[in-house]
Design a protein around this motif. Structure first.
Motif, PDB file in Angstrom:
ATOM      1  N   GLY A  75       0.826  -1.217   0.000  1.00 63.32           N
ATOM      2  CA  GLY A  75       0.000   0.000   0.000  1.00 63.32           C
ATOM      3  C   GLY A  75       0.849   1.251   0.000  1.00 63.32           C
ATOM      4  N   LEU A  76       1.955   1.240   0.775  1.00 61.23           N
ATOM      5  CA  LEU A  76       2.861   2.392   0.767  1.00 61.23           C
ATOM      6  C   LEU A  76       3.483   2.603  -0.608  1.00 61.23           C
ATOM      7  CD1 LEU A  76       4.829   2.306   4.135  1.00 61.23           C
ATOM      8  CD2 LEU A  76       3.265   4.053   3.325  1.00 61.23           C
ATOM      9  N   PHE A  77       3.890   1.509  -1.251  1.00 56.59           N
ATOM     10  CA  PHE A  77       4.464   1.648  -2.586  1.00 56.59           C
ATOM     11  C   PHE A  77       3.442   2.184  -3.586  1.00 56.59           C
ATOM     12  CE2 PHE A  77       7.818  -1.704  -1.544  1.00 56.59           C
ATOM     13  CZ  PHE A  77       8.808  -0.748  -1.391  1.00 56.59           C
ATOM     14  N   TYR A  78       2.208   1.791  -3.415  1.00 62.59           N
ATOM     15  CA  TYR A  78       1.179   2.218  -4.365  1.00 62.59           C
ATOM     16  C   TYR A  78       0.690   3.638  -4.067  1.00 62.59           C
ATOM     17  CZ  TYR A  78      -3.144   2.393  -7.003  1.00 62.59           C
ATOM     18  OH  TYR A  78      -4.143   2.779  -7.862  1.00 62.59           O
ATOM     19  N   PRO A  82       3.660   7.560  -3.670  1.00 58.66           N
ATOM     20  CA  PRO A  82       3.906   8.619  -4.674  1.00 58.66           C
ATOM     21  C   PRO A  82       2.673   9.479  -4.942  1.00 58.66           C
ATOM     22  CG  PRO A  82       4.704   6.486  -5.455  1.00 58.66           C
ATOM     23  CD  PRO A  82       3.927   6.238  -4.206  1.00 58.66           C
ATOM     24  N   ARG A  83       1.487   8.955  -4.687  1.00 58.97           N
ATOM     25  CA  ARG A  83       0.274   9.730  -4.947  1.00 58.97           C
ATOM     26  C   ARG A  83      -0.023  10.706  -3.806  1.00 58.97           C
ATOM     27  NH1 ARG A  83       0.165   5.049  -7.369  1.00 58.97           N
ATOM     28  NH2 ARG A  83      -0.895   4.708  -9.347  1.00 58.97           N
TER      29      ARG A  83
END
Length: 193
Positions: A46-49, A52-53
């Protein structure tokens, strides 16, 4: 018995059922560990996804953050190089970065898995490190001609009767079992007596 050895190339020597049996026997395959592990994996993904947003930094901030992280890695590696080289094998294995070790061992196994067999003790006096064995029978896959140099005969030429030879086969005399820092006390006690 716990050996406290890091997981490396030996991972590829077992099938899936053996791995599940080993992890189950260690007591680590519990519902609580599986739940927390699944939550941790979902959190990291979830952090990786979403990272950046949600966190939008300028290009300069990314460069500064990258430089800071690389400086930290460099400092950790330099401090690691200055550590006491006389630390016990068990202590080194506990302090070892397990993920890095497994990754390096896996890469080594997958890229260079077809290792050549060579034996420094059975080779001849020439400089060739590889032992070429001439196998003689497919029914017995390890049967081969004996082309090893005779290194013991010169020591027995002067004897008047045949010597009494004792061969002791030991699986391991590693730091886990021998020496003053051995952590397997039962076996160490047996070896001393």
């Amino acid at each position: 018995m716990k050996t406290l050895l890091p997981l490396g190339k030996d991972l590829f020597a077992y099938n899936f059922d053996d791995l599940i049996l080993t992890v189950s026997a260690s007591g680590q395959l519990t519902p609580m560990n599986l739940t927390f592990g699944s939550i941790a994996i979902v959190f990291v993904l979830g952090l990786f996804y979403l990272g950046p947003r949600v966190f939008r930094f300028s290009l300069t901030a990314y460069f500064v953050l990258t430089g800071f992280l690389f400086s930290g890695l460099l400092a950790v590696n330099l401090l690691k190089a200055n550590r006491d080289l006389e630390a016990s094998e068990t202590k080194r294995n506990v302090e070892l970065n397990k993920s890095r070790y497994l990754t390096e061992e896996s890469f080594d196994h997958l890229m260079y898995g077809g290792e050549f067999y060579f034996d420094f003790y059975l080779r001849g006096t020439n400089d060739d490190l590889l032992i070429i064995k001439e196998f003689t029978n497919d029914e017995f896959p390890f049967l081969h001609k004996n082309n090893y140099p005779d290194v013991l005969s010169p020591f027995f030429d002067t004897l008047t009767q045949a010597p009494d030879l004792v061969f002791i086969f030991v699986e391991s005399l590693g730091k886990a079992y021998s020496g003053k820092d051995a952590y397997s006390v039962v076996l160490r006690h047996f070896l001393i007596h």
